[in-house]
Motif scaffolding. Structure first.
Motif, PDB file in Angstrom:
ATOM      1  N   ASP A 213      41.073  91.729 -44.048  1.00  0.00           N
ATOM      2  CA  ASP A 213      41.804  92.973 -44.311  1.00  0.00           C
ATOM      3  C   ASP A 213      41.093  93.707 -45.460  1.00  0.00           C
ATOM      4  OD1 ASP A 213      43.818  94.871 -44.525  1.00  0.00           O
ATOM      5  OD2 ASP A 213      45.365  93.479 -45.212  1.00  0.00           O
ATOM      6  N   LYS A 215      42.653  95.569 -48.506  1.00  0.00           N
ATOM      7  CA  LYS A 215      43.973  95.927 -49.049  1.00  0.00           C
ATOM      8  C   LYS A 215      43.961  97.099 -50.007  1.00  0.00           C
ATOM      9  CE  LYS A 215      45.780  91.420 -48.277  1.00  0.00           C
ATOM     10  NZ  LYS A 215      47.025  90.851 -47.961  1.00  0.00           N
ATOM     11  N   GLY A 227      49.203  98.649 -47.612  1.00  0.00           N
ATOM     12  CA  GLY A 227      49.526  97.739 -46.506  1.00  0.00           C
ATOM     13  C   GLY A 227      48.284  97.260 -45.775  1.00  0.00           C
ATOM     14  N   PHE A 270      50.636  82.807 -40.157  1.00  0.00           N
ATOM     15  CA  PHE A 270      49.516  83.585 -40.695  1.00  0.00           C
ATOM     16  C   PHE A 270      49.232  83.016 -42.079  1.00  0.00           C
ATOM     17  CE2 PHE A 270      48.757  88.381 -42.037  1.00  0.00           C
ATOM     18  CZ  PHE A 270      47.796  88.010 -42.977  1.00  0.00           C
ATOM     19  N   ASN A 286      52.513  84.018 -43.911  1.00  0.00           N
ATOM     20  CA  ASN A 286      53.396  85.004 -43.305  1.00  0.00           C
ATOM     21  C   ASN A 286      53.892  84.424 -41.990  1.00  0.00           C
ATOM     22  OD1 ASN A 286      53.035  87.042 -45.311  1.00  0.00           O
ATOM     23  ND2 ASN A 286      51.025  87.458 -44.445  1.00  0.00           N
ATOM     24  N   ARG A 288      54.421  86.021 -39.129  1.00  0.00           N
ATOM     25  CA  ARG A 288      54.249  87.021 -38.053  1.00  0.00           C
ATOM     26  C   ARG A 288      52.790  87.485 -38.075  1.00  0.00           C
ATOM     27  NH1 ARG A 288      52.363  90.644 -41.743  1.00  0.00           N
ATOM     28  NH2 ARG A 288      53.308  90.151 -43.714  1.00  0.00           N
ATOM     29  N   GLY A 290      49.615  89.905 -38.652  1.00  0.00           N
ATOM     30  CA  GLY A 290      49.270  90.827 -39.743  1.00  0.00           C
ATOM     31  C   GLY A 290      48.990  92.224 -39.230  1.00  0.00           C
ATOM     32  N   ASP A 291      49.150  93.172 -40.117  1.00  0.00           N
ATOM     33  CA  ASP A 291      48.852  94.569 -39.799  1.00  0.00           C
ATOM     34  C   ASP A 291      47.954  95.078 -40.920  1.00  0.00           C
ATOM     35  OD1 ASP A 291      48.869  97.270 -39.209  1.00  0.00           O
ATOM     36  OD2 ASP A 291      51.001  97.332 -38.735  1.00  0.00           O
ATOM     37  N   PRO A 292      46.710  95.448 -40.699  1.00  0.00           N
ATOM     38  CA  PRO A 292      46.063  95.824 -39.439  1.00  0.00           C
ATOM     39  C   PRO A 292      45.212  94.741 -38.768  1.00  0.00           C
ATOM     40  CG  PRO A 292      44.691  96.557 -41.252  1.00  0.00           C
ATOM     41  CD  PRO A 292      45.858  95.827 -41.862  1.00  0.00           C
ATOM     42  N   GLU A 293      45.315  93.469 -39.170  1.00  0.00           N
ATOM     43  CA  GLU A 293      44.451  92.445 -38.563  1.00  0.00           C
ATOM     44  C   GLU A 293      44.670  92.328 -37.048  1.00  0.00           C
ATOM     45  OE1 GLU A 293      46.245  92.094 -41.338  1.00  0.00           O
ATOM     46  OE2 GLU A 293      45.388  90.620 -42.722  1.00  0.00           O
TER      47      GLU A 293
HETATM   48  N1  GLY Z   1      47.588  92.718 -43.665  1.00  0.00           N
HETATM   49  C1  GLY Z   1      48.385  91.823 -44.383  1.00  0.00           C
HETATM   50  C2  GLY Z   1      49.723  91.608 -43.816  1.00  0.00           C
HETATM   51  O1  GLY Z   1      50.010  91.960 -42.703  1.00  0.00           O
HETATM   52  O2  GLY Z   1      50.551  91.020 -44.509  1.00  0.00           O
END
Ligand code: GLY
Ligand code: AMP
Length: 434
Positions: A213, A215, A227, A270, A286, A288, A290-293
């Motif tokens: 990512d 960040k 994010g 994650f 995490n 769930r 990831g966003d934007p992964e």
């Molecule tokens: N890109 C990090 C997250 O989704 O927490």
């Protein structure tokens, strides 16, 4: 089979897009979705935290699988409610989602599983925390609010004054509400940070390709945290040896420990990893995608995502066909287009042009995040992170060239993006395709 994707970001658009490619999916529903998912299936305008409303949609529509994007509904117990209603769900129970929802709990799991991570201490009393950080410790030092804080709960403190100010803000002033009622104070780790996604049904697990990512808002990793301003996959830092070690030292023991702690984890685990000189260390878990992964990992998955996620939901991941996990060896890069001012204050409602032209390019995907249709049916900006533009290429140079060419077609007032997404990967060539 009908599937329901819960959430409204770029991650959920990528999930909906990939699920729509499955030959077994008849319709993709999204709650609430966005203008991108509206083109794939049907959106239901409902907040992700309206758990009963989401269960009602799933029951009424005869949905065969619900895929939950964000952490908030998981921590509130959406997966439990869906399972109680007899609906298959990809996502952990509220008990298991504590691995993200409570950093204090997450550290307990790591301790139980002997997972390598930063040395830490947990506090609920300001006096105790203050006396801990006074004097003896090495700076920088990291202060984390234990609860969910939408990316605002981690402060890297350069000195004692900053540490004490942060502890007071979290524990006494409750600037983050209950999320800061417990804090974790831990050692600062340095190295390359990578994101590792692992699908697991609590017994069997498979790691997906690693990604990285970006960040910080500014080029060269400067400025405030966001994010995520972009991502790429594979990452040359996650060599086969590093990935094998992460699987052995982090993923397998964590999944095992959660089962023995009576909160088996089913869904996407994650692991945010720091590759330090002393080896991989876990920064956080995490519960769930990831966003934007997700916007770079899913385009590299050649297999049928429905088959993979259903196997997790049904507890039969052991028997999933190897083709479901086949990976495209090509490189993927995603560039986030943000509203001017993000992650601070920004204006919304600016018309967006050029998305169709960008999407028409070969191996380019445009995922919507903060977009909306205005009264006149025009696509306009509606959030901080507006779009994520993904491209695949034979190597990073090609993937980057295609992604930025696509970005060049898109415009809206105040549009901001980083020009160095994936640049480190191009520079650090020679890694494996883990
Ligand atoms: N890109 C990090 C997250 O989704 O927490
Ligand atoms: P988290 O919410 O725990 O992922 O933390 C957010 C970000 O803070 C991580 O992605 C890292 O970039 C950074 N971070 C968290 N913990 C540490 C640590 N112990 N040392 C250095 N950076 C950290």
């Amino acid at each position: 089979m009908k599937v329901l994707v819960v959430g409204s970001g770029g991650r959920e658009h990528a999930l909906a897009w990939k699920l729509s490619k499955s030959p077994r999916v008849t319709e993709v529903l999204c709650a609430p979705g966005n203008p991108g998912t509206a083109r794939i299936g049907r959106n239901f305008p409902i907040p992700v935290t309206d758990l009963d409303g989401i269960v009602a949609i799933a029951v009424r529509e005869g949905v065969g699988l619900v895929v939950v994007g964000p952490e908030a509904p998981l921590c509130l117990g959406l997966a439990d409610k869906l399972r109680a209603a007899g609906i298959a769900v990809f996502g952990p129970s509220a008990d298991a989602a504590r691995i993200e929802g409570s950093k204090a709990f997450s550290k307990q799991v790591m301790a139980q599983a002997s997972v390598p991570t930063a040395t830490y201490k947990t506090f609920t009393k300001l006096e105790d925390a203050e006396s801990w950080v006074t004097g003896a410790v090495v700076y920088p030092m990291v202060v984390k609010a234990s609860g969910l804080a939408a990316g605002k709960g981690v402060v890297i403190c350069r000195d004692e004054a900053e540490a004490i100010a942060t502890l007071r803000a979290f524990l006494a002033d409750r600037t983050l509400g209950d999320a800061g009622a417990t804090v974790v104070v831990e050692d600062f780790l340095s190295g390359e940070e990578i994101s590792v996604f692992c699908v697991t049904d609590g017994a069997t697990l498979f790691a997906l390709p690693a990604s990285q990512d970006h960040k910080r808002v500014g080029e060269g990793d400067t400025g405030p945290n966001t994010g995520g301003m972009g991502a790429y996959s594979p990452t040359p830092f996650a060599t086969d040896a590093v990935m094998a070690r992460i699987e052995r030292e982090v993923l397998v023991p964590t999944v095992h420990a959660m089962s023995t702690m009576d909160c088996p984890f089913s869904g996407l685990l994650f692991a945010g990893m720091m590759l330090t000189r002393g080896g991989p260390r876990t920064l956080e878990f995490n519960c769930r995608f990831g966003d934007p992964e997700t916007q770079v990992v899913l385009p590299r998955l050649k297999g049928d995502l429905l088959e993979l996620l259903l196997a997790v939901a049904n507890g039969s991941l052991e028997n999933v066909s190897p083709s479901a996990l086949e990976i495209d060896p090509r490189a993927a890069v995603t560039v986030v287009l943000a509203s001017g001012g993000y992650p601070g204050a920004f204006a919304k409602g600016f018309p967006i042009t050029g998305v169709e032209k960008a999407e028409a390019l070969p191996d380019v995907l445009v995922f919507h995040a903060g977009t909306a249709f205005d009264g006149a049916g025009r696509l306009v900006t509606a959030g901080g992170r507006v779009l994520a533009v993904t491209a695949l290429g034979a190597d990073f140079a090609e993937a980057r060239r295609r992604a930025y060419e696509a970005v060049g077609h898109i415009a809206f007032e105040g549009m901001y993006f980083r020009k160095d997404i994936g640049a480190r990967a191009s520079a650090a060539r020679g890694g494996s395709s883990a």
